[in-house]
Scaffold this motif. Structure first.
Motif, PDB file in Angstrom:
ATOM      1  N   LYS A  47     -11.028 -12.078  -2.588  1.00 59.48           N
ATOM      2  CA  LYS A  47     -10.167 -11.559  -3.537  1.00 59.48           C
ATOM      3  C   LYS A  47     -10.183 -10.004  -3.072  1.00 59.48           C
ATOM      4  N   SER A  48     -11.510  -9.417  -2.792  1.00 54.32           N
ATOM      5  CA  SER A  48     -11.218  -7.851  -2.551  1.00 54.32           C
ATOM      6  C   SER A  48     -10.901  -7.513  -1.160  1.00 54.32           C
ATOM      7  N   THR A  49     -11.072  -8.519  -0.228  1.00 57.73           N
ATOM      8  CA  THR A  49     -10.523  -8.350   1.375  1.00 57.73           C
ATOM      9  C   THR A  49      -9.104  -8.263   1.187  1.00 57.73           C
ATOM     10  N   ALA A  50      -8.329  -9.360   0.310  1.00 59.66           N
ATOM     11  CA  ALA A  50      -6.940  -9.566   0.351  1.00 59.66           C
ATOM     12  C   ALA A  50      -6.720  -8.129  -0.381  1.00 59.66           C
ATOM     13  N   MET A  51      -7.106  -7.801  -1.312  1.00 64.74           N
ATOM     14  CA  MET A  51      -6.532  -6.345  -1.958  1.00 64.74           C
ATOM     15  C   MET A  51      -6.664  -5.278  -0.945  1.00 64.74           C
ATOM     16  N   LYS A  52      -7.751  -5.265  -0.414  1.00 68.74           N
ATOM     17  CA  LYS A  52      -7.856  -4.105   0.520  1.00 68.74           C
ATOM     18  C   LYS A  52      -7.052  -4.155   1.805  1.00 68.74           C
ATOM     19  N   LEU A  53      -6.459  -5.015   1.974  1.00 65.03           N
ATOM     20  CA  LEU A  53      -5.386  -5.421   3.112  1.00 65.03           C
ATOM     21  C   LEU A  53      -4.230  -4.993   2.586  1.00 65.03           C
ATOM     22  N   LEU A  54      -4.108  -5.221   1.275  1.00 71.68           N
ATOM     23  CA  LEU A  54      -2.738  -4.784   0.581  1.00 71.68           C
ATOM     24  C   LEU A  54      -2.672  -3.461   0.479  1.00 71.68           C
ATOM     25  N   LEU A  55      -3.670  -2.578   0.167  1.00 73.38           N
ATOM     26  CA  LEU A  55      -3.764  -1.125  -0.193  1.00 73.38           C
ATOM     27  C   LEU A  55      -4.060  -0.533   1.115  1.00 73.38           C
ATOM     28  N   GLY A  56      -4.204  -1.134   2.131  1.00 72.10           N
ATOM     29  CA  GLY A  56      -4.179  -0.381   3.575  1.00 72.10           C
ATOM     30  C   GLY A  56      -5.642   0.241   3.631  1.00 72.10           C
ATOM     31  N   LEU A  57      -6.512  -0.250   2.976  1.00 70.62           N
ATOM     32  CA  LEU A  57      -8.086   0.211   3.265  1.00 70.62           C
ATOM     33  C   LEU A  57      -8.429  -0.597   4.536  1.00 70.62           C
ATOM     34  N   LEU A  58      -7.904  -1.761   4.487  1.00 71.17           N
ATOM     35  CA  LEU A  58      -8.218  -2.512   5.901  1.00 71.17           C
ATOM     36  C   LEU A  58      -6.897  -2.862   6.521  1.00 71.17           C
ATOM     37  N   ARG A  59      -7.054  -3.433   7.886  1.00 74.06           N
ATOM     38  CA  ARG A  59      -5.850  -3.824   8.688  1.00 74.06           C
ATOM     39  C   ARG A  59      -5.915  -5.372   8.791  1.00 74.06           C
ATOM     40  N   PRO A  60      -4.956  -5.951   8.657  1.00 79.08           N
ATOM     41  CA  PRO A  60      -4.871  -7.438   8.676  1.00 79.08           C
ATOM     42  C   PRO A  60      -4.968  -7.995  10.278  1.00 79.08           C
ATOM     43  N   ALA A  79      -0.413   5.841   2.424  1.00 79.96           N
ATOM     44  CA  ALA A  79       0.915   5.317   2.772  1.00 79.96           C
ATOM     45  C   ALA A  79       1.227   4.285   1.602  1.00 79.96           C
ATOM     46  N   ALA A  80       0.279   3.197   1.396  1.00 71.90           N
ATOM     47  CA  ALA A  80       0.362   2.380   0.179  1.00 71.90           C
ATOM     48  C   ALA A  80       0.498   3.013  -1.023  1.00 71.90           C
ATOM     49  N   MET A  81      -0.299   4.033  -1.145  1.00 69.64           N
ATOM     50  CA  MET A  81      -0.141   5.087  -2.444  1.00 69.64           C
ATOM     51  C   MET A  81       1.451   5.380  -2.534  1.00 69.64           C
ATOM     52  N   ALA A  82       2.055   6.149  -1.613  1.00 67.38           N
ATOM     53  CA  ALA A  82       3.207   6.481  -1.644  1.00 67.38           C
ATOM     54  C   ALA A  82       4.089   5.314  -1.927  1.00 67.38           C
ATOM     55  N   ARG A  83       3.969   4.190  -1.693  1.00 70.02           N
ATOM     56  CA  ARG A  83       4.891   2.988  -1.994  1.00 70.02           C
ATOM     57  C   ARG A  83       4.613   2.528  -3.438  1.00 70.02           C
ATOM     58  N   GLY A  84       3.655   3.247  -4.092  1.00 71.26           N
ATOM     59  CA  GLY A  84       3.579   2.863  -5.666  1.00 71.26           C
ATOM     60  C   GLY A  84       2.239   1.781  -5.963  1.00 71.26           C
ATOM     61  N   LEU A  85       1.458   1.586  -5.040  1.00 72.47           N
ATOM     62  CA  LEU A  85       0.310   0.677  -5.220  1.00 72.47           C
ATOM     63  C   LEU A  85      -0.821   1.675  -5.370  1.00 72.47           C
ATOM     64  N   GLY A  86      -1.568   1.217  -6.474  1.00 73.85           N
ATOM     65  CA  GLY A  86      -2.720   1.677  -6.904  1.00 73.85           C
ATOM     66  C   GLY A  86      -3.695   0.911  -7.369  1.00 73.85           C
ATOM     67  N   ASP A 162       3.052   7.983 -10.074  1.00 72.49           N
ATOM     68  CA  ASP A 162       4.238   6.949 -10.007  1.00 72.49           C
ATOM     69  C   ASP A 162       4.061   5.309  -9.331  1.00 72.49           C
ATOM     70  N   ALA A 163       2.552   5.268  -9.587  1.00 66.01           N
ATOM     71  CA  ALA A 163       2.509   3.680  -9.380  1.00 66.01           C
ATOM     72  C   ALA A 163       3.232   2.640  -9.993  1.00 66.01           C
ATOM     73  N   ASN A 164       3.758   1.520  -9.348  1.00 68.79           N
ATOM     74  CA  ASN A 164       4.301   0.577 -10.273  1.00 68.79           C
ATOM     75  C   ASN A 164       3.667  -0.896 -10.018  1.00 68.79           C
ATOM     76  N   ILE A 165       2.599  -0.652  -9.132  1.00 74.48           N
ATOM     77  CA  ILE A 165       1.938  -2.011  -8.873  1.00 74.48           C
ATOM     78  C   ILE A 165       0.432  -1.559  -9.144  1.00 74.48           C
ATOM     79  N   LEU A 166      -0.172  -1.932 -10.328  1.00 69.38           N
ATOM     80  CA  LEU A 166      -1.601  -1.895 -10.471  1.00 69.38           C
ATOM     81  C   LEU A 166      -2.356  -2.906 -10.356  1.00 69.38           C
TER      82      LEU A 166
END
Lengths: 510, 290
Positions: A47-60, A79-86, A162-166
């Motif tokens: 779960k956490s790995t998938a979320m880290k990939l999604l948030l740009g903390l890791l690269r797939p 960059a992920a943050m700027a797209r509204g992910l948090g 302005d995150a819209n995906i929490l």
């Protein structure tokens, strides 16, 4: 659902490998905008790995990420943050000495003339507070605020950007039932305002209560995707663990024996406690051999104090008056070590602080508390060979994974750490078991194991004192239930005598 | 007499205040800085050499600042890049500076352990004293009201939060350590071009450690820590006055006993108050994203 709009988040065939371990293998995940989506799985399921990939903390290593239909290759977490992910992390990212305001605007400070424009930030936050109903005292240092409010600050931090995906990582692990209810109400409001929420959890009850859809992970893969309304906890548990799991263990009634395993009479602990309540007052309780006595209550109502008073009765910081009898002895003035040697097994409430040395290997942790006893000690010297063989056998019996005696315990999952504690504490048949929060932060599969082990100890004649914040755990295991509220025992029930709702009310002080 | 004592208190505190500000920059960002002592020595030598070469104390001070930054860069490399234990690395830097600075004197001037004297007209009269206190006010302002100050504080209190906000903890700490070197270098410059007019071996004489003590005593806040520096400066000024004074009998108190006064006060202050002081939460812990 014909011609569905682009999903808020879509992961396609995502894979990530660490060394020889496949942390994510061909992960697909689709989260519709404006929904609450549960991500469940045991520790280490990916779960956490998938979320880290999604948030740009890791690269797939391979696969694609889409946010609102746009393909994304993150150059950095920013960059992920700027797209509204948090993300709201499980361990809050807040500096206690700084005000709520400073914590929120960190990294997104409005600046005018070289100075941080706190007034402007405050105005904006007031608007968010009204829109989402999240009251916070902006100027108070964060460390003085309750955990529930700290979490609110974390959420506001994302909204401020302005995150819209929490993404919320195990958000209820630190909350009281009431704070959890508040959080869920807030999450629903956020969803209704158009936010998309990913909720990482291993508590199936919460998945059922709040999510719209749920994706299950096991061993780095997605093993199921369900609409919450069309599934149930048993099915989810099976998808998580890969076998049938008994969620609510059916426990036969106890056959308590005559005698007393543990008796506390009129325990008091004077001194100031949070909110001016008493720390411990007039606590009397009795545990007979062959029964499980459950202490129910909301966190912070004297559970820790009671445990300390029972284990360290001679310390005036733990007990100011009252007596403790243990297995036929008056132990009020005994040291903890001497009490333990009567045959007391202890599962401490905070295993990281009181139960294990996280940086030391399994082998040494298995020895803790037994270092002076045979066969591990002879003539003042440790016997490594005896330790190794006993530890290896116990680790195998209790299915601690990985079964590597040289591995630092901090590298084990919560469930395996707890199994190691059980392996250590139950190596000689205990006569009294004190188990505090035995399944906190433990996987579904291990929970069943731990519950079975406690019931077996009871059936072998041990008295068991179970302290837990989980109502279901108390109801399933305890033969007698005592409610601890503001440092006092306010109610007692026998097994089956009380409903979950009624017990919940008692725990709340009514 | 009292006026003079106050005046000399401010004078002798000046290098200490600069060094304290250097410690503040680094420690508030979460990096322990015992290397202040060595940075001061480098700064003192750099300033002396610079002044002798350019005949301007201002350019000399700039050289001192640069020398401090140079040594801070080495320290940063060791503790930030290679994540060495900060206490051990700091002590190592100090020993290095203690040994290297007299050696440089030998190479440059063929004198053992000291530089030639700076002509009286070319050294500072009062500017560093005012500079130090302007620095204290500036530090307070920066920490409280500006973005760099906020980031610095978070790097020391909760680097994870800074990282989560998309800011590089390592970069903030690097800048903090370099700023620390610059300020400690200025402290050293004050020693060699303001308090005296030459560089000599071990001329910092533990002032780097005293600056840290002042920082702890002042709870890592600029103004209280600066006042602690004044206290140490006062004992230093006092010991200067007490030398040769006959308290009882016919013999003056042995000078060695008087000279230990500032150090004794440092120990007493630390022993008495350190327990109540609250260090930045992440002080001394290398940052690692989990």
């Amino acid at each position: 659902m014909a011609a569905a709009p682009p999903a808020a988040v879509e992961l396609r065939a995502l894979s990530k490998r660490f060394g020889g371990v496949l942390a994510n293998a061909d992960v697909h995940l689709r989260v519709a905008a404006g929904t609450i989506h549960g991500i469940v799985g045991e520790n280490g399921a990916g779960k956490s790995t998938a979320m880290k990939l999604l948030l740009g903390l890791l690269r797939p290593d391979s696969g694609e990420i889409f946010v609102h239909g746009q393909p994304c290759i993150w150059a950095s977490p920013a960059a992920a943050m700027a797209r509204g992910l948090g993300m709201v992390h499980q361990h809050f990212m807040l500096a206690g000495a700084y005000s709520a305001l400073d914590n929120i605007l960190l990294g997104a400070e409005p600046v005018r003339g070289g100075m941080i424009n706190r007034r402007q930030a405050r105005t904006r936050l007031e608007l968010l507070r009204q829109q989402y109903g999240l009251p916070v005292d902006w100027d108070s240092p964060v460390e003085r605020l309750p955990v529930g409010v700290q979490q609110r600050i974390e959420i506001l931090k994302l909204l401020y950007r302005d995150a819209n995906i929490l993404i919320l990582d195990e958000p209820t692990a630190v909350l009281t039932p009431r704070e959890t209810a508040e959080l869920f109400a807030n999450l629903r409001r956020l969803r209704n305002e158009g936010k998309t929420i990913l909720l990482i959890t291993h508590k199936l009850k919460e998945v059922m209560a709040i999510t719209d859809q749920v994706t299950v992970f096991r061993a780095g893969r997605v093993t199921g995707e369900r609409v919450t309304a069309n599934t149930n906890p048993t099915e989810l548990a099976r998808l998580m663990v890969g076998r049938d799991v008994v969620l609510n263990l059916a426990v036969a009634p106890a056959k308590p024996q005559v005698g007393v395993a543990l008796e506390a009479a009129d325990l008091h602990l004077a001194g100031p406690a949070v909110g001016g309540r008493t720390r411990l007052a007039q606590v009397s309780l009795q545990v007979r051999p062959g029964e499980i006595v459950g202490i129910a209550g909301v966190e912070g109502n004297g559970q820790s104090e009671l445990l300390q008073a029972l284990l360290h009765p001679r310390d005036p910081r733990c007990r100011t008056s009252g007596t403790v009898r243990c297995l036929g002895q008056d132990v009020t003035h005994w040291e903890a070590g001497r009490i333990r040697e009567l045959g007391v097994a202890l599962v401490p409430e905070d295993r990281h602080r009181e139960g294990l040395l996280l940086e030391r290997p399994l082998r040494e942790n298995f020895l803790l508390g037994w270092q002076r006893r045979s066969p591990f000690s002879r003539g003042g010297f440790l016997r490594p060979s005896a330790l190794t063989s006993a530890a290896a056998a116990a680790v195998e019996e209790y299915d601690v994974r990985p079964a590597d005696l040289g591995l630092a315990v901090g590298r084990l999952s919560g469930g395996n750490q707890q199994k190691l504690i059980f392996a250590r504490e139950f190596q000689e048949r205990p006569r009294l078991v004190i188990a505090a929060q035995p399944t906190r932060g433990v996987d579904v599969g291990a929970i069943e194991f731990i519950h079975r082990r406690l019931v077996r100890a009871r059936d072998e004649g041990a008295g068991v004192l179970l302290v837990s914040f989980e109502i279901e755990e108390i109801l399933a295991l305890a033969d007698r239930i005592l409610v601890l509220y503001e440092g006092r025992i306010t109610a007692e029930f026998a097994r089956g005598e009380v409903s979950e709702a009624e017990l919940g009310l008692k725990m709340g002080g009514s | 007499m009292l006026i003079q004592l106050i005046g000399s208190t401010f004078r002798v505190s000046t290098p200490l205040v600069f060094a304290m500000l250097g410690g503040l920059a680094s420690e508030r960002a979460g990096v322990v800085n015992l290397a202040l002592e060595g940075m001061m020595l480098f700064g003192a030598l750099g300033a002396a050499v610079g002044t002798l070469a350019t005949h301007s104390p201002w350019l000399g001070a700039l050289c001192g600042l640069g020398s401090g930054v140079l040594l801070a860069a080495v320290y940063g490399l060791v503790v930030l890049r290679w994540r060495a234990n900060q206490v051990v690395a700091g002590m190592g830097i100090n020993m290095l500076a203690l040994g290297l600075t007299p050696e440089f004197c030998k190479m440059l001037y063929d004198q053992t352990g000291r530089t030639p004297a700076i002509p009286l007209a070319e050294h500072f009269q009062a500017a560093p004293m005012y500079g130090a206190w302007i620095g204290v006010a500036l530090a307070w302002f920066v920490l409280r009201f500006t973005r760099p100050g906020l980031w610095l504080g978070f790097a020391g209190e909760h680097p994870g939060a800074l990282d989560a906000a998309g800011i590089s903890v390592t970069r903030v700490r690097w800048l903090a350590v370099l700023a620390s070197g610059a300020l400690a270098g200025l402290g050293g410059a004050a020693l060699s071009t303001f308090s005296s007019s030459f560089f000599s071996r071990d001329m910092a004489g533990g002032r780097g450690y005293m600056a840290l003590a002042a920082l702890i005593f002042g709870k890592w806040r600029p103004l209280p820590a600066a006042l602690a520096c004044l206290l140490f400066g006062f004992t230093d000024a006092l010991q200067d006055r007490l030398q040769g004074v006959v308290v009882w009998g016919r013999e003056p108190i042995p000078v060695q006993f008087i000279q230990i006064l500032p150090y004794v006060v440092t120990i007493l202050v630390l022993a008495g108050f350190v327990g109540q002081s609250r260090a930045p939460k992440a002080l001394g812990v290398p940052f690692e994203r989990d």
